[in-house]
Design a protein around this motif. Structure first.
Motif, PDB file in Angstrom:
ATOM      1  N   VAL A 612       0.839  -1.202   0.000  1.00  0.00           N
ATOM      2  CA  VAL A 612       0.000   0.000   0.000  1.00  0.00           C
ATOM      3  C   VAL A 612       0.877   1.257   0.000  1.00  0.00           C
ATOM      4  O   VAL A 612       0.638   2.207  -0.741  1.00  0.00           O
ATOM      5  N   ARG A 613       1.925   1.266   0.847  1.00  0.00           N
ATOM      6  CA  ARG A 613       2.842   2.420   0.885  1.00  0.00           C
ATOM      7  C   ARG A 613       3.525   2.614  -0.471  1.00  0.00           C
ATOM      8  O   ARG A 613       3.698   3.746  -0.940  1.00  0.00           O
ATOM      9  N   ALA A 614       3.914   1.520  -1.090  1.00  0.00           N
ATOM     10  CA  ALA A 614       4.597   1.617  -2.385  1.00  0.00           C
ATOM     11  C   ALA A 614       3.691   2.248  -3.437  1.00  0.00           C
ATOM     12  O   ALA A 614       4.114   3.124  -4.206  1.00  0.00           O
ATOM     13  N   LEU A 615       2.428   1.822  -3.481  1.00  0.00           N
ATOM     14  CA  LEU A 615       1.507   2.389  -4.466  1.00  0.00           C
ATOM     15  C   LEU A 615       1.181   3.842  -4.144  1.00  0.00           C
ATOM     16  O   LEU A 615       0.970   4.656  -5.052  1.00  0.00           O
ATOM     17  N   LEU A 616       1.147   4.169  -2.846  1.00  0.00           N
ATOM     18  CA  LEU A 616       0.907   5.557  -2.464  1.00  0.00           C
ATOM     19  C   LEU A 616       2.058   6.445  -2.935  1.00  0.00           C
ATOM     20  O   LEU A 616       1.839   7.563  -3.427  1.00  0.00           O
ATOM     21  N   ARG A 617       3.284   5.939  -2.831  1.00  0.00           N
ATOM     22  CA  ARG A 617       4.438   6.704  -3.325  1.00  0.00           C
ATOM     23  C   ARG A 617       4.358   6.885  -4.844  1.00  0.00           C
ATOM     24  O   ARG A 617       4.654   7.953  -5.369  1.00  0.00           O
ATOM     25  N   ILE A 618       3.948   5.819  -5.554  1.00  0.00           N
ATOM     26  CA  ILE A 618       3.793   5.916  -7.011  1.00  0.00           C
ATOM     27  C   ILE A 618       2.754   6.981  -7.348  1.00  0.00           C
ATOM     28  O   ILE A 618       2.948   7.815  -8.245  1.00  0.00           O
ATOM     29  N   GLN A 619       1.646   6.983  -6.605  1.00  0.00           N
ATOM     30  CA  GLN A 619       0.583   7.954  -6.846  1.00  0.00           C
ATOM     31  C   GLN A 619       1.073   9.379  -6.590  1.00  0.00           C
ATOM     32  O   GLN A 619       0.808  10.295  -7.379  1.00  0.00           O
ATOM     33  N   LEU A 620       1.825   9.581  -5.493  1.00  0.00           N
ATOM     34  CA  LEU A 620       2.333  10.916  -5.167  1.00  0.00           C
ATOM     35  C   LEU A 620       3.328  11.402  -6.223  1.00  0.00           C
ATOM     36  O   LEU A 620       3.308  12.578  -6.611  1.00  0.00           O
ATOM     37  N   ARG A 621       4.207  10.498  -6.679  1.00  0.00           N
ATOM     38  CA  ARG A 621       5.183  10.886  -7.717  1.00  0.00           C
ATOM     39  C   ARG A 621       4.466  11.283  -9.009  1.00  0.00           C
ATOM     40  O   ARG A 621       4.870  12.218  -9.698  1.00  0.00           O
ATOM     41  N   ARG A 622       3.413  10.546  -9.343  1.00  0.00           N
ATOM     42  CA  ARG A 622       2.673  10.850 -10.562  1.00  0.00           C
ATOM     43  C   ARG A 622       2.019  12.232 -10.459  1.00  0.00           C
ATOM     44  O   ARG A 622       2.021  13.021 -11.413  1.00  0.00           O
ATOM     45  N   LYS A 623       1.462  12.529  -9.281  1.00  0.00           N
ATOM     46  CA  LYS A 623       0.846  13.843  -9.076  1.00  0.00           C
ATOM     47  C   LYS A 623       1.896  14.947  -9.126  1.00  0.00           C
ATOM     48  O   LYS A 623       1.657  16.032  -9.680  1.00  0.00           O
ATOM     49  N   LEU A 624       3.084  14.666  -8.554  1.00  0.00           N
ATOM     50  CA  LEU A 624       4.158  15.654  -8.555  1.00  0.00           C
ATOM     51  C   LEU A 624       4.618  15.952  -9.982  1.00  0.00           C
ATOM     52  O   LEU A 624       4.849  17.116 -10.343  1.00  0.00           O
ATOM     53  N   GLU A 625       4.728  14.905 -10.804  1.00  0.00           N
ATOM     54  CA  GLU A 625       5.114  15.095 -12.210  1.00  0.00           C
ATOM     55  C   GLU A 625       4.080  15.944 -12.944  1.00  0.00           C
ATOM     56  O   GLU A 625       4.427  16.792 -13.782  1.00  0.00           O
ATOM     57  N   GLN A 646       2.690  25.572  -3.980  1.00  0.00           N
ATOM     58  CA  GLN A 646       2.302  25.050  -2.663  1.00  0.00           C
ATOM     59  C   GLN A 646       1.981  23.553  -2.742  1.00  0.00           C
ATOM     60  O   GLN A 646       2.342  22.776  -1.853  1.00  0.00           O
ATOM     61  N   GLU A 647       1.289  23.146  -3.845  1.00  0.00           N
ATOM     62  CA  GLU A 647       0.961  21.730  -4.020  1.00  0.00           C
ATOM     63  C   GLU A 647       2.227  20.904  -4.213  1.00  0.00           C
ATOM     64  O   GLU A 647       2.350  19.796  -3.680  1.00  0.00           O
ATOM     65  N   LYS A 648       3.180  21.468  -4.955  1.00  0.00           N
ATOM     66  CA  LYS A 648       4.446  20.777  -5.182  1.00  0.00           C
ATOM     67  C   LYS A 648       5.175  20.554  -3.861  1.00  0.00           C
ATOM     68  O   LYS A 648       5.701  19.458  -3.602  1.00  0.00           O
ATOM     69  N   LEU A 649       5.196  21.585  -3.017  1.00  0.00           N
ATOM     70  CA  LEU A 649       5.856  21.480  -1.722  1.00  0.00           C
ATOM     71  C   LEU A 649       5.158  20.440  -0.844  1.00  0.00           C
ATOM     72  O   LEU A 649       5.806  19.626  -0.177  1.00  0.00           O
ATOM     73  N   ARG A 650       3.809  20.454  -0.863  1.00  0.00           N
ATOM     74  CA  ARG A 650       3.047  19.499  -0.059  1.00  0.00           C
ATOM     75  C   ARG A 650       3.350  18.062  -0.480  1.00  0.00           C
ATOM     76  O   ARG A 650       3.558  17.179   0.364  1.00  0.00           O
ATOM     77  N   LEU A 651       3.400  17.820  -1.790  1.00  0.00           N
ATOM     78  CA  LEU A 651       3.651  16.465  -2.300  1.00  0.00           C
ATOM     79  C   LEU A 651       5.063  15.999  -1.942  1.00  0.00           C
ATOM     80  O   LEU A 651       5.268  14.833  -1.584  1.00  0.00           O
TER      81      LEU A 651
END
Length: 670
Positions: A612-625, A646-651
């Motif tokens: 679950v943590r791994a997929l959450l990291r994938i999701q966050l990286r995708r949003k950051l990109e 601000q969103e970039k910093l939060r991610l």
């Protein structure tokens, strides 16, 4: 697919797939629930075929074949789903229920197919009978001249269509109504005129039950004096133009196959479904030399391989097929002892025929006529077989010899020797290129290269294409760096769809763990109950429940290669106790089978939480990109830029959270 409540579903619950598969494949225990053996669907020396006893499905890690007990029997016996259900029921000695249909039209179509098989069986017996009669003498002479003995004629059920246009009709009309005969493809008809013509009156005055009518009568019936065209005519018992329906039908319906040697075409199950008729007439009114049945409810020429019913066991046993063009070629090769021979049936070789053949073996020797037309047909066929990843050889006989004539003139031993010297398909194509375009000049080399490039690009494997490009450069003597580069570029560039890595290779370990977890529940729940234990802190750890909670609340699967598969598992009906019963595409079903077969490590709360943590990291990286791409856009309002920053910093802060650490390993692709 088997659905809860139907006979197939109940039968599947009772069937032991290990026992059923074990009738065809020698299986050995390979784990707590797994059995392994050599795959029956492709050639291999090291077992890659697995059967899961608990989940009741099979999967091959070599060729990707997978499914349940019914799909296994379907594939290995090359039969339909209903036939596979029947076969499994017979193995278990379970009586079949009476057939039921979802609609009246479905019942009507099924009844028509059953009746048409009966019509063709009766017609085949009729043609065989006519061959033995005095009027079949010329047909018998023709077959003897082609070297066919009584045993071969009997085996292939070869017959004779008499010169009369009415004898077959008169034989069948007492058993089948006119609508069925019209659908059979065995007859032609003309629109009846309101007033009988002189010819009609003449025919009506004669006995239609006489044993033979002249060819002239049939020819007269084939021509409408009033300029009419072939049409559907009223069924028996009704005549819209006046007079009895019987008389109207007798005048208008006549056999398509007249004065022809008749070769039955059978399905893989050996049921006669069509005919090819070879004319014995020499006059210009005789029609085509070979006349084939039209397509019907039971016959689609692009899906049928002639002689597959006789050849399939030999093909499977020898692990290769001999593919010829004509039916006489096929019969002659078979009669000479090469029982793994098949032919395309009344059509150029098709993609569907390639897929059909591939169920029995992926190795084939193509033996088409060596003339120009035959060579072109060979190249088209090779292209289709290449795309289906066959291992192909080409047998080229001496000029002027087709397989039938070669065997009659030189004998079966000479043909066996020729088979041994079949060429690899690309060696054959390179020879063709060199023959058509002399490669002594630069212009000739370019033309030869352009001839070969489309064939290279059909090869699915990039590695194989690259090897072929190197080999062709050597054999054509291409020493120009420019030409070599052009060849290499063309060989390595195909459409992106064909160059994608296998789906399984694109799936992360985290996705595989969650798919295993979703499939692990004794009952996959689609309701909201029992979704409170995100951390698995209840008395009994339930991986399916924990995976459902995480995926539903975080939507972690959205955008992944496995999104539709995971969605199907999440939305499974409560009654669906086996994940292999889900409505999935072939690719998704194969992927799930491959994942579930590899259950080497136990599902623990820690492993699932890591996924679950791994997929959450994938999701966050995708949003950051995505945020970074938006920041690169032009003309953004300052306020919007500030929001994005601000969103970039939060991610970034979320990605640095120690609570998400340790997920990278699980996110790696297999």
């Amino acid at each position: 697919m088997a659905n809860p409540g139907d006979f197939a579903y109940t039968l599947k619950q009772q069937a032991d797939i290990v026992r059923v598969v074990g009738d065809y494949v020698k299986l050995k225990k390979a784990g707590a629930q797994n059995f392994s053996g050599l795959c029956p669907f492709h050639s291999e020396k090291t077992p890659s075929f697995s059967v899961h006893a608990t989940r009741q499905f099979f999967h091959c890690f070599g060729c990707g074949a997978s499914g349940d007990v019914f799909s296994f029997v379907q594939k290995i016996e090359n039969i339909t789903f209903p036939e596979a259900v029947r076969a499994v029921a017979q193995k278990l000695n379970i009586p079949l229920p009476k057939a039921s249909y979802s609609s009246p039209s479905e019942a009507k179509e099924a009844k028509l197919r059953t009746v048409l098989l009966d019509v063709h069986e009766r017609a085949c017996a009729f043609f065989q009978e006519c061959l033995r009669r005095p009027e079949g003498a010329r047909a018998r002479e023709y077959l003897a001249g082609r070297g066919l003995d009584e045993e071969t004629i009997r085996r292939f059920r070869i017959g004779y269509g008499p010169d009369s246009g009415f004898l077959l009709r008169d034989r069948l009309k007492g058993e089948f109504d006119e609508a069925v005969l019209r659908e059979s493809g065995l007859f032609s008809w003309k629109e009846a005129s309101s007033q009988p013509s002189a010819v009609s009156r003449q025919v009506n005055s004669k006995s239609l039950d006489s044993p033979r009518h002249s060819a002239n009568e049939a020819a007269e019936l084939a021509r409408d004096d009033n300029g009419g065209v072939e049409q559907q005519i009223p069924p028996f018992g009704r005549n819209d133009k006046g007079g009895s329906a019987e008389d109207s039908t007798a005048i208008n319906m006549y056999s398509k196959f007249r004065n022809r040697v008749m070769f039955p075409i059978a399905s893989e199950a050996g049921k006669v479904i069509a005919f090819t008729g070879r004319t014995l007439s020499t006059d210009e009114k005789a029609g085509p030399k070979y006349l084939n049945s039209p397509e019907t409810a039971i016959y689609s020429k692009s899906k049928v391989l002639f002689n597959l019913d006789h050849a399939k066991e030999a093909i499977r046993k020898l692990d290769y097929a001999i593919l010829v063009e004509g039916q006489m070629d096929c019969i002659s090769v078979f009669a000479a002892g090469f029982q793994n021979v098949i032919a395309s049936s009344g059509t150029a070789f098709t993609e569907l025929q390639a897929k059909l053949l591939g169920r029995f073996s992926k190795n084939v020797v193509v033996n088409f006529d060596p003339d120009t037309a035959g060579a072109r047909a060979t190249e088209r066929t090779l292209g289709l077989l290449v795309e289906e990843e066959f291992q192909i050889k080409v047998l080229t006989l001496e000029s002027g010899f087709d397989p039938d004539l070669f065997i009659r003139r030189k004998g079966k031993d000479a043909y066996a020797e020729a088979l041994k010297h079949s060429q690899r398909y690309f060696d054959y194509l390179i020879e063709r290129a060199r023959a058509q375009f002399p490669v002594r000049s630069a212009e000739g080399k370019v033309k030869a290269l352009n001839y070969l490039l489309p064939h290279i690009q059909r090869v699915p494997s990039r590695i194989v294409r690259d090897e072929l490009a190197h080999e062709i450069a050597q054999k054509l003597g291409i020493d120009s760096a420019v030409l070599r580069q052009e060849l290499k570029h063309a060989a390595t560039s195909r459409s992106s769809a064909t160059l994608k890595a296998p789906v399984e290779a694109q799936v992360t370990d985290a996705e595989k763990i969650l798919i295993r977890a979703l499939a692990s529940g004794a009952e996959m729940q689609s309701s909201e109950e029992h979704l409170s234990a995100r951390d698995g802190a209840e008395e009994e750890f339930d991986p399916a429940r924990q995976a459902q909670f995480a995926l539903r609340n975080e939507s972690l699967h959205v955008g992944l290669a496995t999104e539709s598969l995971i969605e199907a598992l999440l939305n499974a009906s409560p009654e669906m106790t086996n994940p292999t019963d889900l409505s999935l595409s072939d690719g998704e079903r194969n992927l799930m089978a491959a994942i579930l077969m590899k259950e080497d490590e136990e599902l623990t709360p820690e492993r699932l939480e890591g996924a679950v943590r791994a997929l959450l990291r994938i999701q966050l990286r995708r949003k950051l990109e995505q945020v970074q791409r938006e920041l690169q856009g032009r003309g953004l309002e300052p306020s919007h830029v500030q929001t994005l920053l601000q969103e970039k910093l939060r991610l970034k802060r979320m990605l640095m959270d120690p609570g998400l650490a340790g997920g990278d390993a699980e996110a790696q692709s297999a």
